[in-house]
Design a protein around this motif. Structure first.
Motif, PDB file in Angstrom:
ATOM      1  N   SER A  50       0.809  -1.234   0.000  1.00 55.21           N
ATOM      2  CA  SER A  50       0.000   0.000   0.000  1.00 55.21           C
ATOM      3  C   SER A  50       0.832   1.268   0.000  1.00 55.21           C
ATOM      4  N   ILE A  51       2.164   1.156   0.039  1.00 53.64           N
ATOM      5  CA  ILE A  51       3.028   2.336   0.120  1.00 53.64           C
ATOM      6  C   ILE A  51       3.119   3.042  -1.232  1.00 53.64           C
ATOM      7  N   THR A  52       3.180   4.374  -1.192  1.00 52.62           N
ATOM      8  CA  THR A  52       3.511   5.203  -2.352  1.00 52.62           C
ATOM      9  C   THR A  52       4.783   5.975  -2.047  1.00 52.62           C
ATOM     10  N   ALA A  53       5.739   5.961  -2.980  1.00 56.86           N
ATOM     11  CA  ALA A  53       7.021   6.639  -2.756  1.00 56.86           C
ATOM     12  C   ALA A  53       6.872   8.118  -3.082  1.00 56.86           C
ATOM     13  N   PHE A  54       6.769   8.931  -2.046  1.00 55.41           N
ATOM     14  CA  PHE A  54       6.524  10.363  -2.226  1.00 55.41           C
ATOM     15  C   PHE A  54       7.659  11.061  -2.989  1.00 55.41           C
ATOM     16  N   PRO A  55       8.950  10.930  -2.599  1.00 59.54           N
ATOM     17  CA  PRO A  55      10.009  11.628  -3.341  1.00 59.54           C
ATOM     18  C   PRO A  55      10.146  11.157  -4.784  1.00 59.54           C
ATOM     19  N   VAL A  56      10.046   9.850  -5.010  1.00 63.49           N
ATOM     20  CA  VAL A  56      10.156   9.327  -6.375  1.00 63.49           C
ATOM     21  C   VAL A  56       8.994   9.829  -7.226  1.00 63.49           C
ATOM     22  N   LEU A  57       7.795   9.856  -6.649  1.00 60.66           N
ATOM     23  CA  LEU A  57       6.625  10.357  -7.370  1.00 60.66           C
ATOM     24  C   LEU A  57       6.813  11.824  -7.749  1.00 60.66           C
ATOM     25  N   ALA A  58       7.369  12.615  -6.822  1.00 55.57           N
ATOM     26  CA  ALA A  58       7.580  14.036  -7.103  1.00 55.57           C
ATOM     27  C   ALA A  58       8.503  14.227  -8.299  1.00 55.57           C
ATOM     28  N   ARG A  59       9.569  13.445  -8.355  1.00 57.17           N
ATOM     29  CA  ARG A  59      10.518  13.592  -9.467  1.00 57.17           C
ATOM     30  C   ARG A  59       9.908  13.110 -10.785  1.00 57.17           C
ATOM     31  N   ILE A  60       9.141  12.037 -10.743  1.00 55.59           N
ATOM     32  CA  ILE A  60       8.495  11.553 -11.968  1.00 55.59           C
ATOM     33  C   ILE A  60       7.519  12.599 -12.490  1.00 55.59           C
ATOM     34  N   LEU A  61       6.728  13.184 -11.607  1.00 56.60           N
ATOM     35  CA  LEU A  61       5.779  14.216 -12.022  1.00 56.60           C
ATOM     36  C   LEU A  61       6.500  15.425 -12.601  1.00 56.60           C
ATOM     37  N   ALA A  62       7.620  15.799 -11.980  1.00 57.51           N
ATOM     38  CA  ALA A  62       8.369  16.957 -12.478  1.00 57.51           C
ATOM     39  C   ALA A  62       8.940  16.675 -13.867  1.00 57.51           C
ATOM     40  N   GLU A  63       9.468  15.480 -14.061  1.00 59.28           N
ATOM     41  CA  GLU A  63      10.065  15.160 -15.350  1.00 59.28           C
ATOM     42  C   GLU A  63       9.015  15.019 -16.444  1.00 59.28           C
ATOM     43  N   ARG A  95       8.204  40.233 -13.050  1.00 63.54           N
ATOM     44  CA  ARG A  95       7.702  39.087 -12.292  1.00 63.54           C
ATOM     45  C   ARG A  95       8.832  38.064 -12.221  1.00 63.54           C
ATOM     46  N   ALA A  96       9.304  37.786 -11.023  1.00 63.25           N
ATOM     47  CA  ALA A  96      10.375  36.806 -10.828  1.00 63.25           C
ATOM     48  C   ALA A  96       9.772  35.409 -10.769  1.00 63.25           C
ATOM     49  N   MET A  97      10.344  34.482 -11.509  1.00 62.54           N
ATOM     50  CA  MET A  97       9.821  33.125 -11.634  1.00 62.54           C
ATOM     51  C   MET A  97      10.955  32.119 -11.481  1.00 62.54           C
ATOM     52  N   THR A  98      10.585  30.883 -11.233  1.00 70.00           N
ATOM     53  CA  THR A  98      11.580  29.809 -11.174  1.00 70.00           C
ATOM     54  C   THR A  98      11.040  28.588 -11.894  1.00 70.00           C
ATOM     55  N   ALA A  99      11.835  28.015 -12.774  1.00 65.83           N
ATOM     56  CA  ALA A  99      11.485  26.763 -13.454  1.00 65.83           C
ATOM     57  C   ALA A  99      12.388  25.665 -12.929  1.00 65.83           C
ATOM     58  N   ILE A 100      11.798  24.589 -12.437  1.00 62.34           N
ATOM     59  CA  ILE A 100      12.561  23.457 -11.901  1.00 62.34           C
ATOM     60  C   ILE A 100      12.288  22.250 -12.782  1.00 62.34           C
ATOM     61  N   SER A 101      13.311  21.781 -13.458  1.00 60.02           N
ATOM     62  CA  SER A 101      13.098  20.681 -14.382  1.00 60.02           C
ATOM     63  C   SER A 101      14.428  20.041 -14.733  1.00 60.02           C
ATOM     64  N   ASP A 102      14.349  18.893 -15.366  1.00 68.75           N
ATOM     65  CA  ASP A 102      15.534  18.250 -15.906  1.00 68.75           C
ATOM     66  C   ASP A 102      16.075  19.081 -17.062  1.00 68.75           C
ATOM     67  N   LEU A 103      17.400  19.119 -17.208  1.00 68.41           N
ATOM     68  CA  LEU A 103      17.995  19.951 -18.253  1.00 68.41           C
ATOM     69  C   LEU A 103      17.575  19.494 -19.648  1.00 68.41           C
ATOM     70  N   HIS A 104      17.215  18.233 -19.801  1.00 66.15           N
ATOM     71  CA  HIS A 104      16.789  17.744 -21.110  1.00 66.15           C
ATOM     72  C   HIS A 104      15.444  18.327 -21.525  1.00 66.15           C
ATOM     73  N   THR A 105      14.633  18.729 -20.564  1.00 66.01           N
ATOM     74  CA  THR A 105      13.272  19.174 -20.888  1.00 66.01           C
ATOM     75  C   THR A 105      12.949  20.564 -20.369  1.00 66.01           C
ATOM     76  N   ILE A 106      13.913  21.263 -19.802  1.00 62.57           N
ATOM     77  CA  ILE A 106      13.608  22.567 -19.222  1.00 62.57           C
ATOM     78  C   ILE A 106      13.260  23.588 -20.300  1.00 62.57           C
ATOM     79  N   HIS A 107      13.667  23.325 -21.558  1.00 61.37           N
ATOM     80  CA  HIS A 107      13.283  24.234 -22.634  1.00 61.37           C
ATOM     81  C   HIS A 107      11.767  24.278 -22.806  1.00 61.37           C
ATOM     82  N   GLU A 108      11.080  23.198 -22.461  1.00 61.78           N
ATOM     83  CA  GLU A 108       9.627  23.191 -22.550  1.00 61.78           C
ATOM     84  C   GLU A 108       9.019  24.198 -21.585  1.00 61.78           C
TER      85      GLU A 108
END
Length: 779
Positions: free
Chosen positions: A157-170, A528-541
């Motif tokens: 029944s466990i969900t991996a919170f940190p791994v899920l966060a990174r998958i969603l970000a990518e 307006r100051a903003m921050t984009a957090i993403s993998d370098l392969h896809t941050i152009h998106e």
């Protein structure tokens, strides 16, 4: 007799060897001798962390050779030291997890996410209990039924919170409705998992049921005592660590000692040392710099060195050869199917009840089926307490690996949200009505880019009534560091890319955007100051979709090489160059690449002190017209002088009609009315003529050039920067200049073939989030 007693006494284990010349094997006493490759594999990718345990699968191909290899590289004598270091790393990692857990966010979890979380835990827990009866009568005989039931229910029944966060970000789903719902449900799931794990540990004791009750009650008492006794001490240290001053080392040492002491207490109680470290992390005050400094001091050593040892240790305990025969492999299929059906089925049913569309419900179920570190912790504790034997342990580890591996491809196959946006008109600096507002997206990687970016904004503001609006975007790589998870939480709350909602007195804001906010208070520029957090392969998106959402006319990107004191340029790496190339390929508007050599120096220049010489090198074509249009806007600033050098081939070939008309307008409306602007024509027959004319132009602070200028390459040697074009590549060479910055511009061409990342929908509502201009309105 005394001699016999001494001979029979157990010798203490040595922590180091006497060396190979004394006839000892260092690998038997030094865990560092055998795990470098495993550590690199563990750190390679956020979703590839669990596969460190898969190294034991290599034994399946050749048991005899693999066994000899393992005994040589990981002798049994070294495993105690390895496990000790691994558990110390895990202890402090759980402290970091607690340090970044936002209890306020969990309290704000909506009813929808709560229902989904409860259903996503309950059904797999029940099915896990059912599966445990099958395993208990086949491969896991002779264990206590109660603890085994709970361990099986928890592991499924466990969900991996940190791994899920990174998958969603990518996958760019973190700030969608689906991502927010998944993260909220996973946060609730994570807390419940720890409670159930505490219950499982308490029940796995070998004493009477009364002992388990005492363990649970004493554990609850420890949690209460921590909040009422330890929290005031930690809050006192946090108050004595004000913003802008270094945190005293004694406070850091005291906190880490408290972590070890709390782990010892919970281990003494009987609910594992990890809980003590986790609770201490939760109660550390998150306000001010104290928590951030603790992260910086601990995370690199723990995440980079000690934690991988835990995955190595788990891999050594996983013997895939223990799964033998069709029945055992059938049980693996059963466990995987049960975990998927329970987690995905429970989540889908609950989602449909709260009226989530079917496709989103299935995607949410797949995401919630992600496993991670907590899963390994549960399985290792179960194995150490003899609740799980080798075969059951291997089956459950493989189940965790399979479920994690299938998450990303399945989600990509069934759910790819379309990026949609409303079409807009002004996509270039050169436009029919030059008085229209100029909207710019200025990107930067680090603090080194900020002074030049601000000075460029100041130079670009012009005197038009509508002025300029700038979105300053900090490009941050989503990394393996624990603090990246904290940044993911911010992105989830505010949207990614998100604008910083920085409250007064809150030191948790992004310090890199403070300079832009300060500049806005003193200027005519809306920022307006903003921050984009993403993998370098896809941050152009993120860059491209934000530019479309903000209806930008110009994207300014930093060059991938940094200017050094000796004049040379140091590359940040190919990945940063590829970001610029991908943005050029997909951009919905004009793009400029800034080669920063310190425009205005290393600090922001006040408006009254701006004094720049800017040169536009005009060869012809739409990109050069875009560069000149930008220069025409800049020369409106009273502190800027503009020098336009037009290069004409000596062959006498006639210029483009659009070029001639635009230059005539420039001469008639700018040069004749503004003494700061001048126009000069140069003829050339060969490359040396162009180079000589550029060098004869005198000292310049900034060159404006078009990327697609119709000119032969000016550099004597080939360059590795095709995105700068033939002229920009030459100007970026250290042999040309060590002081002049370069802005290479590529105009958006509506007639060209585009590879749009955003689907334009005519009737879509527009919300561009225009910042309100504040501060001084005077010059």
């Amino acid at each position: 007799m005394a001699a016999a007693a001494n001979e029979g006494a157990v010798k203490p284990m040595k922590a180091t060897s006497d060396g190979i010349f004394q006839g000892e094997n260092p690998a038997e006493l030094s865990p560092t001798a055998g795990h470098p490759a495993d550590m690199r594999r563990c750190r390679a990718h956020p979703r590839a962390r669990l596969p460190s345990s898969d190294r034991s699968g290599s034994r399946a191909s050749s048991p005899r050779s693999s066994s000899a290899f393992l005994n040589t590289v990981f002798p049994k004598e070294s495993l105690t030291v390895l496990d000790t270091l691994a558990n110390i790393g895990l202890l402090f990692f759980l402290f970091l997890v607690g340090l970044e857990l936002d209890l306020r966010a969990i309290r704000r979890t909506g009813a929808t996410a709560l229902v989904i979380a409860v259903a996503g835990i309950s059904l797999p827990f029940i099915l896990g209990i059912g599966t445990s009866f099958v395993l208990e009568h086949t491969v896991n005989r002779g264990v206590s039924t109660g603890p085994f039931l709970v361990f099986m229910g928890v592991s499924l029944s466990i969900t991996a919170f940190p791994v899920l966060a990174r998958i969603l970000a990518e996958l760019k789903l973190l700030t969608t409705d689906l991502g927010r719902m998944a993260m909220s449900a996973a946060a609730v799931n994570d807390v419940v998992a720890w409670i159930l794990l505490a219950l499982a540990i308490a029940l796995s004791g070998s004493g009477s049921p009364l002992v388990s009750v005492w363990v649970l009650l004493t554990g609850a008492g420890f949690v209460v005592a921590s909040f009422f006794l330890l929290r005031p001490i930690l809050a006192w240290m946090a108050r004595r660590s004000p913003e802008g001053e270094p945190v005293k080392e004694i406070y850091i040492c005291a906190t880490l000692s408290i972590v070890l002491a709390a782990g010892f207490v919970t281990d003494t109680i009987g609910i594992h040392a990890l809980f003590g470290a986790f609770i201490v992390g939760i109660i550390v005050p998150k306000e001010g710099p104290f928590a951030g400094v603790l992260l910086e001091k601990v995370e690199d050593l723990i995440s980079g060195l000690f934690l991988p040892l835990y995955f190595v240790s788990s891999g050594l305990k996983t013997n895939v050869m223990a799964i033998q025969g069709r029945d055992s492999w059938a049980l693996l299929v059963l466990v995987v199917a049960t975990a998927c059906i329970g987690k995905i089925g429970g989540t889908v049913l609950a989602s449909l009840v709260v009226r989530v569309p079917l496709r989103e419900a299935v995607t949410l179920g797949v995401l919630m089926n992600t496993k991670g570190l907590v899963e390994l912790i549960v399985l290792n504790i179960g194995k150490d307490r003899h609740v799980l034997n080798d075969e059951t342990f291997a089956i459950l580890v493989l189940m965790a690996l399979i479920n994690t591996f299938i998450t990303t491809p399945v989600v990509m196959a069934i759910y790819k949200p379309a990026r949609r946006g409303a079409p807009y008109k002004n996509r270039t600096v050169l436009r029919a009505n030059p008085d229209d507002e100029l909207r710019m997206l200025a990107c930067f990687h680090s603090t080194r880019n900020i002074p030049t970016m601000i000075n460029l904004m100041e130079s670009s503001r012009g005197t038009r009534r509508r002025g300029i609006t700038v979105y300053a975007m900090h490009l941050v790589e989503l990394s393996e560091r624990s603090s990246a998870i904290s940044m993911v939480h911010k992105a989830r709350r505010n949207g990614m890319p998100f604008w910083n909602k920085r409250r007064n007195g809150d030191g948790d804001g992004d310090q890199l955007v403070v300079a832009f906010e300060t500049y806005q208070q003193l200027s005519h520029v809306s920022i307006r100051a903003m921050t984009a957090i993403s993998d370098l392969h896809t941050i152009h998106e993120d860059v491209v979709t934000s530019a479309h959402q903000k209806r930008a006319a110009l994207i300014v990107l930093p060059f991938h090489k940094l200017h050094q004191m000796d004049g040379h340029m140091e590359s940040l790496g190919d990945e940063h160059q590829h970001i610029n190339q991908r943005v050029l390929h997909h951009a919905p508007c004009s793009v400029a690449i800034l080669v920063d050599r310190g425009l205005g120096g290393a600090a922001q220049v006040p408006a009254s002190d701006v004094s720049y010489n800017i040169a536009v090198l005009f060869f012809g074509g739409r990109d050069d017209r875009e560069a000149l249009a930008y220069g025409m806007r800049m020369v409106e600033h009273p502190g800027i002088e503009l020098h336009v050098l037009r290069f004409l081939p000596q062959s006498g070939a006639s210029g483009d009609d659009d070029d001639e008309a635009f230059l005539a307008d420039f001469r008639g409306n700018v040069v004749t009315r503004n003494e700061s602007a001048r126009y000069e024509e140069k003829t050339y027959s060969k490359k040396a003529d162009v180079v000589g004319a550029i060098k004869a132009a005198g000292r310049c602070n900034l060159f404006l050039v078009g990327q697609g200028a119709p000119c032969v390459p000016l550099a004597d040697r080939s360059t590795d920067c095709p995105e700068l074009g033939p002229v920009g590549s030459y100007l970026a060479l250290p042999e040309f200049s060590t002081v002049a910055s370069v802005l290479v511009m590529k105009q958006y061409d509506p007639a060209a073939k585009h590879y749009d990342l955003v689907e334009e929908v005519a009737d879509m509502a527009v919300d561009v989030d225009t910042p309100v201009r504040k501060g001084n309105r005077g010059e």
